[in-house]
Design an enzyme around this catalytic site. Structure first.
Site, short mmCIF file in Angstrom:
data_model
loop_
_atom_site.label_atom_id
_atom_site.label_comp_id
_atom_site.label_asym_id
_atom_site.label_seq_id
_atom_site.Cartn_x
_atom_site.Cartn_y
_atom_site.Cartn_z
N HIS A 1 0.86 -1.18 0.00
CA HIS A 1 0.00 0.00 0.00
C HIS A 1 0.90 1.23 0.00
CE1 HIS A 1 -2.86 2.91 1.75
NE2 HIS A 1 -3.84 2.08 1.41
N ASP B 1 2.82 -4.48 8.10
CA ASP B 1 1.63 -3.64 7.93
C ASP B 1 0.44 -4.58 8.11
OD1 ASP B 1 -0.59 -2.37 7.00
OD2 ASP B 1 0.29 -1.73 5.09
N GLN C 1 -4.83 -5.15 7.11
CA GLN C 1 -5.84 -6.11 6.63
C GLN C 1 -5.77 -7.43 7.39
OE1 GLN C 1 -8.14 -5.19 4.66
NE2 GLN C 1 -7.26 -3.30 3.87
N LYS D 1 -10.58 -0.41 10.30
CA LYS D 1 -10.72 -1.66 9.53
C LYS D 1 -11.08 -2.82 10.45
CE LYS D 1 -7.52 0.06 6.14
NZ LYS D 1 -8.00 0.26 4.77
N CYS E 1 -4.71 2.32 -3.78
CA CYS E 1 -3.48 2.87 -3.16
C CYS E 1 -2.32 1.90 -3.30
CB CYS E 1 -3.69 3.24 -1.70
SG CYS E 1 -4.92 4.50 -1.45
N1 PMP Z 1 -1.95 -0.71 4.65
C1 PMP Z 1 -2.91 -1.45 4.11
C2 PMP Z 1 -2.60 -2.85 3.66
C3 PMP Z 1 -4.18 -0.92 3.95
O1 PMP Z 1 -5.16 -1.66 3.42
C4 PMP Z 1 -4.43 0.41 4.37
C5 PMP Z 1 -5.80 1.05 4.21
N2 PMP Z 1 -6.35 0.86 2.94
C6 PMP Z 1 -3.39 1.13 4.95
C7 PMP Z 1 -2.16 0.53 5.08
C8 PMP Z 1 -3.57 2.52 5.45
O2 PMP Z 1 -4.45 2.55 6.54
P1 PMP Z 1 -5.00 3.92 7.11
O3 PMP Z 1 -5.45 4.71 5.93
O4 PMP Z 1 -6.11 3.51 7.99
O5 PMP Z 1 -3.88 4.58 7.84
#
Ligand code: PMP
Length: 394
Positions: A116, A189, A192, A215, A352
């Site tokens: 991401h 990270d 998910q 999430k 993203c």
């Molecule tokens: N890493 C992953 C794998 C994600 O799916 C996301 C959110 N789509 C993020 C990081 C970023 O999370 P946040 O926008 O809640 O900080």
């Protein structure tokens, strides 16, 4: 209690006001709907229980401080960590930025093609040398390649535990062993993964773990960074202000120990209480039950899409809660718009993860992602919507 097994899908969905009206919400990987229990906890925290934390000498503030620190314990406990190693952040994004900026030994970081943007850009911004581990043909981080790429210059490896596009689950234990073999640390990270797998950071062997409450069926605006205590203790603060200090003089300031050192300013009190309530909620249902439930839905959807012969499926068979696909001759945005008319919400876009889109050779994918409240009716509605789209586009 295994609520997924004992409640009907309709009963379970009824706990989520955001799902009222029969909406088929298949965008939980972007953000999860909130159960009434979490909403109630935040309403109480913002209403009858409200006061500041840490500084008040009156009873309400002392009570709120206890509730705030209890929330930290619940969230830490969910990933098998002690509370004093858990820093509240604005989200996974801020958690990764914190490590990228404050980790004292900035060298080379090994990322992967499927990351991401929030696990790419912070490292670039903070001046790390970035290397990129390729993927296997079915969309997993290629740990054989990682092993060959890692050198003593690498001080960090930062991988998604579960891909937000492909649902690929990392063999975290092996990634940790590979990182440690060259003296690097492993940041996962877990955005998910925390809502989908039972997490025990000690068993995973990682050094940092980043995730977001929203999430995990909790509020927006809060997340967490877990780090090993000796690593957090060696990291300087990255933002200054109230609550992160030991003693302030104009001659110089000393800092509080972690986690407070990294929590400058009045914290997200209400959100932290909601985060704790969300941890309680998923623990009561059981992460194993959630994982089994979502895995069955992924298998069912992948089987149905494969049977169509006009769908390209991305990612490994064994993916966690997430299915990315393309319908031949139809842009994912058009598919998403037609599905919306059918009361089905999917995600269409680059998610993203632009480097991953480039690797897949597509500008975007359609993504259906499940949560603990998803059910076969959601899949059936999605398949009906895809069929209608096919008729429209021919
Ligand atoms: N890493 C992953 C794998 C994600 O799916 C996301 C959110 N789509 C993020 C990081 C970023 O999370 P946040 O926008 O809640 O900080």
């Amino acid at each position: 209690m295994n609520a997924i097994a004992t409640l009907t899908p309709a009963d379970l969905k009824a706990q989520f006001p955001g799902l009222a009206g029969g909406w088929h919400y298949l965008d939980t990987a972007a953000t999860a709907q909130k159960p009434q229990a979490v909403i109630d906890a935040t309403v109480r925290a913002m209403g009858a229980d409200y006061a500041t934390v840490h500084r008040g000498v009156y009873a309400r503030s002392a009570d709120m401080t206890l509730a705030f620190e209890a929330a930290r314990e619940k969230v830490a406990d969910l990933i098998g960590a002690p509370a004093q190693e858990l820093v509240f952040t604005r989200g996974a994004t801020e958690a990764i930025n914190l490590v990228a900026h404050s980790y004292p030994n900035k060298g080379r970081v090994l990322l992967s093609t499927l990351e991401h943007h929030s696990n790419i850009v912070p490292w670039q911004l903070a001046g790390w040398q970035v290397d990129v581990c390729p993927l296997t043909a079915d969309g997993q981080i290629d740990l054989d390649a990682a092993e060959a790429m890692l050198t003593r210059e690498h001080t960090m490896v930062a991988f998604a535990h579960v891909s937000n596009v492909l649902g690929s689950v990392l063999d975290a234990r092996r990634a940790a062993d590979l990182a440690h073999a060259v003296g690097a640390k492993l940041l996962l990270d877990g955005c998910q993964a925390v809502p989908r797998l039972g997490i025990d950071v000690a068993a995973l062997g990682c050094d940092f773990y980043a995730f977001s409450a929203h999430k995990l069926y909790g509020p927006t605006g809060i997340g967490a960074l877990w780090g090993r205590s000796e690593l957090l203790a060696a990291m300087p603060p990255w933002q200054g202000g109230g609550a992160m200090i030991d003693r302030v003089t104009f001659a110089g300031t000393t800092y509080a120990p972690p986690p407070q050192r990294f929590e400058a300013g009045t914290p997200a009190i209400i959100e932290a209480i909601g985060f704790g309530a969300a941890a309680d909620y998923v623990r009561a249902i059981g992460l194993d039950a959630i994982h089994a439930h979502e895995t069955a839905l992924v298998a069912e959807l992948r089987t149905a899409l494969r049977a169509r012969n006009d769908v390209t499926l991305f990612g490994p068979e064994e993916s966690a809660g997430i299915v990315s696909f393309a319908l031949d001759g139809v842009h994912p945005h058009d598919l998403g718009t037609i599905l919306d008319e059918e009361g089905v919400a999917i995600r269409a876009g680059h998610h993203c993860a632009q480097p991953l889109m480039e690797h897949l050779g597509v500008p975007a994918t359609a993504r259906a992602s499940f949560g603990l409240y998803s059910d076969q009716a959601d899949i059936a509605a999605l398949l009906r919507g895809i069929e209608r789209t096919r008729r429209i586009f021919g």
